[in-house]
Enzyme design. Structure first.
Site, PDB file in Angstrom:
ATOM      1  N   LYS A  58      13.795 -27.102   6.881  1.00  0.00           N
ATOM      2  CA  LYS A  58      15.072 -27.157   7.602  1.00  0.00           C
ATOM      3  C   LYS A  58      15.805 -28.421   7.170  1.00  0.00           C
ATOM      4  O   LYS A  58      15.192 -29.493   7.084  1.00  0.00           O
ATOM      5  CB  LYS A  58      14.821 -27.194   9.119  1.00  0.00           C
ATOM      6  CG  LYS A  58      14.304 -25.871   9.691  1.00  0.00           C
ATOM      7  CD  LYS A  58      14.030 -26.006  11.190  1.00  0.00           C
ATOM      8  CE  LYS A  58      13.290 -24.798  11.708  1.00  0.00           C
ATOM      9  NZ  LYS A  58      14.102 -23.886  12.473  1.00  0.00           N
ATOM     10  N   LYS A  66       7.699 -20.702  24.893  1.00  0.00           N
ATOM     11  CA  LYS A  66       8.512 -19.491  24.742  1.00  0.00           C
ATOM     12  C   LYS A  66       9.146 -19.139  26.079  1.00  0.00           C
ATOM     13  O   LYS A  66       8.667 -19.540  27.125  1.00  0.00           O
ATOM     14  CB  LYS A  66       7.635 -18.333  24.266  1.00  0.00           C
ATOM     15  CG  LYS A  66       7.168 -18.520  22.820  1.00  0.00           C
ATOM     16  CD  LYS A  66       6.695 -17.222  22.222  1.00  0.00           C
ATOM     17  CE  LYS A  66       6.300 -17.378  20.773  1.00  0.00           C
ATOM     18  NZ  LYS A  66       7.429 -17.539  19.845  1.00  0.00           N
ATOM     19  N   LYS A 120      17.077 -22.458  23.623  1.00  0.00           N
ATOM     20  CA  LYS A 120      16.400 -22.744  22.357  1.00  0.00           C
ATOM     21  C   LYS A 120      16.896 -24.096  21.871  1.00  0.00           C
ATOM     22  O   LYS A 120      18.087 -24.260  21.537  1.00  0.00           O
ATOM     23  CB  LYS A 120      16.691 -21.666  21.314  1.00  0.00           C
ATOM     24  CG  LYS A 120      16.042 -22.005  19.960  1.00  0.00           C
ATOM     25  CD  LYS A 120      15.897 -20.804  19.071  1.00  0.00           C
ATOM     26  CE  LYS A 120      15.394 -21.186  17.675  1.00  0.00           C
ATOM     27  NZ  LYS A 120      14.020 -21.675  17.653  1.00  0.00           N
ATOM     28  N   GLU A 140      12.008 -22.287  23.032  1.00  0.00           N
ATOM     29  CA  GLU A 140      12.616 -21.021  22.595  1.00  0.00           C
ATOM     30  C   GLU A 140      12.945 -20.155  23.794  1.00  0.00           C
ATOM     31  O   GLU A 140      12.304 -20.286  24.840  1.00  0.00           O
ATOM     32  CB  GLU A 140      11.609 -20.228  21.768  1.00  0.00           C
ATOM     33  CG  GLU A 140      11.186 -20.881  20.492  1.00  0.00           C
ATOM     34  CD  GLU A 140      10.307 -19.939  19.710  1.00  0.00           C
ATOM     35  OE1 GLU A 140      10.868 -19.017  19.092  1.00  0.00           O
ATOM     36  OE2 GLU A 140       9.089 -20.094  19.739  1.00  0.00           O
ATOM     37  N   LYS A 175       1.697 -19.614   7.160  1.00  0.00           N
ATOM     38  CA  LYS A 175       0.834 -20.012   8.265  1.00  0.00           C
ATOM     39  C   LYS A 175       0.403 -18.767   9.057  1.00  0.00           C
ATOM     40  O   LYS A 175       1.093 -17.756   8.942  1.00  0.00           O
ATOM     41  CB  LYS A 175       1.548 -21.008   9.171  1.00  0.00           C
ATOM     42  CG  LYS A 175       2.709 -20.387   9.976  1.00  0.00           C
ATOM     43  CD  LYS A 175       3.163 -21.299  11.047  1.00  0.00           C
ATOM     44  CE  LYS A 175       2.655 -20.892  12.376  1.00  0.00           C
ATOM     45  NZ  LYS A 175       3.478 -19.893  13.077  1.00  0.00           N
ATOM     46  N   ASP A 228       5.346 -24.404   5.656  1.00  0.00           N
ATOM     47  CA  ASP A 228       5.726 -24.677   7.045  1.00  0.00           C
ATOM     48  C   ASP A 228       7.245 -24.648   7.031  1.00  0.00           C
ATOM     49  O   ASP A 228       7.881 -25.580   6.525  1.00  0.00           O
ATOM     50  CB  ASP A 228       5.217 -26.055   7.475  1.00  0.00           C
ATOM     51  CG  ASP A 228       5.457 -26.290   8.956  1.00  0.00           C
ATOM     52  OD1 ASP A 228       6.537 -25.929   9.449  1.00  0.00           O
ATOM     53  OD2 ASP A 228       4.555 -26.815   9.614  1.00  0.00           O
ATOM     54  N   HIS A 229       7.827 -23.582   7.553  1.00  0.00           N
ATOM     55  CA  HIS A 229       9.275 -23.438   7.349  1.00  0.00           C
ATOM     56  C   HIS A 229      10.069 -24.545   8.059  1.00  0.00           C
ATOM     57  O   HIS A 229      11.208 -24.808   7.718  1.00  0.00           O
ATOM     58  CB  HIS A 229       9.765 -22.032   7.747  1.00  0.00           C
ATOM     59  CG  HIS A 229       9.936 -21.820   9.222  1.00  0.00           C
ATOM     60  ND1 HIS A 229       8.889 -21.525  10.047  1.00  0.00           N
ATOM     61  CD2 HIS A 229      11.027 -21.871  10.019  1.00  0.00           C
ATOM     62  CE1 HIS A 229       9.333 -21.391  11.291  1.00  0.00           C
ATOM     63  NE2 HIS A 229      10.627 -21.600  11.299  1.00  0.00           N
ATOM     64  N   HIS A 271       4.161 -26.939  12.985  1.00  0.00           N
ATOM     65  CA  HIS A 271       5.523 -27.483  13.097  1.00  0.00           C
ATOM     66  C   HIS A 271       5.584 -28.788  13.905  1.00  0.00           C
ATOM     67  O   HIS A 271       6.217 -29.755  13.489  1.00  0.00           O
ATOM     68  CB  HIS A 271       6.444 -26.465  13.766  1.00  0.00           C
ATOM     69  CG  HIS A 271       6.373 -25.089  13.181  1.00  0.00           C
ATOM     70  ND1 HIS A 271       6.238 -24.860  11.830  1.00  0.00           N
ATOM     71  CD2 HIS A 271       6.435 -23.862  13.763  1.00  0.00           C
ATOM     72  CE1 HIS A 271       6.213 -23.546  11.618  1.00  0.00           C
ATOM     73  NE2 HIS A 271       6.324 -22.927  12.764  1.00  0.00           N
ATOM     74  N   ARG A 300       0.838  -1.214   0.000  1.00  0.00           N
ATOM     75  CA  ARG A 300       0.000   0.000   0.000  1.00  0.00           C
ATOM     76  C   ARG A 300       0.868   1.257   0.000  1.00  0.00           C
ATOM     77  O   ARG A 300       0.444   2.299  -0.470  1.00  0.00           O
ATOM     78  CB  ARG A 300      -0.861   0.014   1.261  1.00  0.00           C
ATOM     79  CG  ARG A 300      -1.962  -1.037   1.227  1.00  0.00           C
ATOM     80  CD  ARG A 300      -2.835  -0.861   2.467  1.00  0.00           C
ATOM     81  NE  ARG A 300      -3.907  -1.821   2.477  1.00  0.00           N
ATOM     82  CZ  ARG A 300      -4.118  -2.704   3.450  1.00  0.00           C
ATOM     83  NH1 ARG A 300      -3.325  -2.749   4.491  1.00  0.00           N
ATOM     84  NH2 ARG A 300      -5.135  -3.545   3.379  1.00  0.00           N
TER      85      ARG A 300
HETATM   86  C1  BG6 Z   1       7.042 -19.574  13.933  1.00  0.00           C
HETATM   87  C2  BG6 Z   1       6.235 -19.137  15.117  1.00  0.00           C
HETATM   88  O1  BG6 Z   1       6.259 -20.298  13.036  1.00  0.00           O
HETATM   89  O2  BG6 Z   1       8.119 -20.397  14.383  1.00  0.00           O
HETATM   90  C3  BG6 Z   1       7.096 -18.387  16.108  1.00  0.00           C
HETATM   91  O3  BG6 Z   1       5.175 -18.307  14.667  1.00  0.00           O
HETATM   92  C4  BG6 Z   1       8.289 -19.205  16.489  1.00  0.00           C
HETATM   93  O4  BG6 Z   1       6.355 -18.030  17.253  1.00  0.00           O
HETATM   94  C5  BG6 Z   1       9.015 -19.722  15.257  1.00  0.00           C
HETATM   95  O5  BG6 Z   1       9.150 -18.376  17.239  1.00  0.00           O
HETATM   96  C6  BG6 Z   1      10.112 -20.699  15.627  1.00  0.00           C
HETATM   97  O6  BG6 Z   1      10.827 -21.006  14.480  1.00  0.00           O
HETATM   98  P1  BG6 Z   1      12.355 -21.438  14.558  1.00  0.00           P
HETATM   99  O7  BG6 Z   1      12.730 -21.756  13.160  1.00  0.00           O
HETATM  100  O8  BG6 Z   1      13.106 -20.276  15.139  1.00  0.00           O
HETATM  101  O9  BG6 Z   1      12.402 -22.622  15.498  1.00  0.00           O
END
Ligand code: BG6
Length: 526
Positions: A220, A378, A383, A254, A186, A215-216, A278, A79
């Site tokens: 990985k 969290k 982590k 995390e 997502k 879904d990232h 995830h 925008r």
């Molecule tokens: C995301 C969540 O999909 O994944 C976040 O929305 C989270 O809240 C993150 O922190 C964690 O991803 P990664 O790759 O850092 O483990």
């Protein structure tokens, strides 16, 4: 005789050498298996956070590693009133902030960047965009192949997908278009019903083969390696079942808090944010049966069977299967951090969970009675993302008289973060005259002996979209099964009378709520 043994060894050695040609691959060939078709990536939400933090660093890295097709264009849409030059400047700053800028390569890369202002609710605006894309195609010979990457708040997904479609941009191979794909981040819906509705909207103009639900975690490296580890080795699969496995633990903790995302997180909580996507994918990869071929739909069929096998939680008895928590204040890496309820944008009496541990069972032959513990939260001490397969103890300890102690069972850990590794623990004898056992580990570091470029999860996602490979993306049946499992749990957690009692508070920087201690007793059945 000696001669014969020598020969056999030679043959074995030769076989070992010839059976390892993969190691000789040029690492660049692993980045992009084939040059994709020329294409344009249209980013909806190009002035937003996701574009600056994830997409641009990934695109630039791919460019540096020859991972982008030629020709290739990026058309940012937003925008905000910007010219191409303003957009380029903004993206240069984003790369600088991410520590990814290579100034010697920037000027050339920047010529591929364009910007178009868009009003997301207005069809005319999309029609102008369509015209503009056609002009760019003619000028740069990108053949009308386009990826629409929707990097916008979820509320906009349905209308953007529909208006892209109404502007004629979802139709493939006609009217100046080549292929057309849409990428959706997502969360895909907020429960079973909204996930279905969203899918219906997208399907008004796009077919399933055009839809890429990200879904990232799936992109990985070490997550992809789960299937390779399980199904490209004959050693582990025979013991990967209820006869040998005691329990499986899947952890993604995390140290970060909610950050600037309170608006979204207050509605989502940990179950929607991490479990629906995830954690379910990690579970599926760990528990699924081998598909007959390593192909997108066959792999996704097997995952869906895992989701179908999830035993529904008895909602009247949730505390036996689920611990929910929320972080209080505490210390992380020597710094004081506020409680969730003190974070900006969070309601001071919020009951949103930031931690969950879940005990799930799969009702199938392989896993009957074996608990899978899924844990994510969290603001925890570390982590860590890992999958642990805890094997059963030996059936009979012949060392009992000497040792007078239980022998620790074998444990296999697939480390995803921070260390990308595989470790196997087992027992050996301590050197010395007395028989003493000790637990040792066999370690494999994922990057051991590898010097090639590394692919970040978003780079992999982008490459697969360009190649049209849906293996690492959710398919709608999987999305729905995952929501079908979670929705009754969410309904109960969010509406039951004892909501307050279900939520256990924990200090930031701790291992999570105390309540998990009772919960973690492996037992069969339940
Ligand atoms: C995301 C969540 O999909 O994944 C976040 O929305 C989270 O809240 C993150 O922190 C964690 O991803 P990664 O790759 O850092 O483990």
């Amino acid at each position: 005789m000696n001669e014969k043994i020598m020969n056999q060894n030679d043959v074995l050695e030769a076989m070992a050498t010839t059976s390892a040609p993969n190691l000789g691959l040029d690492p660049r060939e692993c980045i992009a298996p084939e040059p994709g078709d020329p294409c344009t990536i249209v980013i909806m939400g190009a002035t937003g956070d996701l574009t600056a933090r994830k997409l641009f660093p990934a695109l630039f890295d791919l460019y540096l590693n020859d991972g982008l097709p030629d020709p290739f264009l990026i058309v940012g849409c937003g925008r905000t009133q910007l010219e191409d030059s303003g957009f380029r400047k903004k993206m240069k700053t984003a790369l600088q902030t991410a520590g990814k800028l290579d100034s010697s390569k920037w000027t050339d890369f920047a010529t591929a960047l364009h910007y178009r202002v868009i009003d997301y609710d207005n069809l005319d605006s999309y029609q102008n965009l369509a015209e503009s894309l056609r002009d760019l195609d003619t000028q740069y010979k990108t053949r009308g192949n386009r990826i629409f990457y929707v990097a916008l708040p979820p509320a906009l997904y349905p209308s953007v997908a529909r208006l892209v479609g109404r502007a004629g941009l979802s139709i493939e191979n006609t009217n100046g278009n080549g292929w057309s794909r849409i990428v959706i981040e997502k969360p895909f819906g907020t429960n079973l019903q909204t996930a279905r509705e969203l899918d219906r909207h997208i399907h008004e103009y796009f077919n399933e083969h055009q839809i890429f639900r990200i879904d990232h975690y799936l992109a990985k490296e070490t997550v992809q390696n789960i299937l390779i580890f399980r199904f490209a080795n004959s050693l582990f699969e025979p013991i990967w079942n209820r006869r040998y496995v005691d329990y499986v633990s899947i952890t993604a903790t995390e140290t970060l808090g909610v950050e600037h995302r309170a608006g979204y997180y207050e509605q989502a909580g940990i179950l929607r944010d991490m479990f629906q996507n995830h954690m379910m994918q990690l579970l599926a990869l760990t528990a699924m049966e081998p598909p007959s071929r390593f192909e997108a739909d066959l792999v996704r069929d097997e995952k869906t069977k895992v989701f179908r096998a999830l035993r529904p939680f008895p909602v009247e008895n949730l505390p036996d299967f689920l611990v929910l928590g929320q972080y209080g204040s505490g210390t992380i890496d020597g710094l004081r951090v506020p409680a969730y309820r003190e974070e900006s944008g969070v309601h001071p009496d919020s009951l949103t969970p930031t931690f969950a541990m879940m005990k799930v069972f799969l009702d199938n032959w392989r896993w009957q009675g074996i608990p899978f513990y899924l844990t994510s939260g969290k603001r925890l001490a570390e982590k860590i993302t890992e999958i642990t397969v805890q094997f059963k103890t030996v059936p009979h300890s012949m060392f009992r008289h000497t040792l007078g102690e239980a022998i620790a069972a074998n444990r296999l850990t697939l480390g995803i973060y921070p260390e990308e590794k595989i470790t196997l623990t087992f027992q050996t004898k301590n050197p010395g005259a007395r028989v003493c056992l000790r637990t040792v580990t066999m370690d494999f570091q994922y990057q051991q002996n590898y010097t090639g470029p590394l692919l970040d999860a978003y780079e992999k996602v982008l490459i697969d979209c360009m190649l049209g490979d849906q293996m690492l993306f959710w398919r709608q049946d999987g999305v729905e099964r995952s929501w079908a499992f979670l929705t009754p749990i969410l309904n109960e957690c969010e509406t039951c009378d004892n909501r307050d009692n279900m939520l256990h508070f924990y200090d930031s920087g701790s291992m999570g709520p105390q309540a998990i201690a009772n919960f973690l007793k492996p037992e069969n059945g339940a």
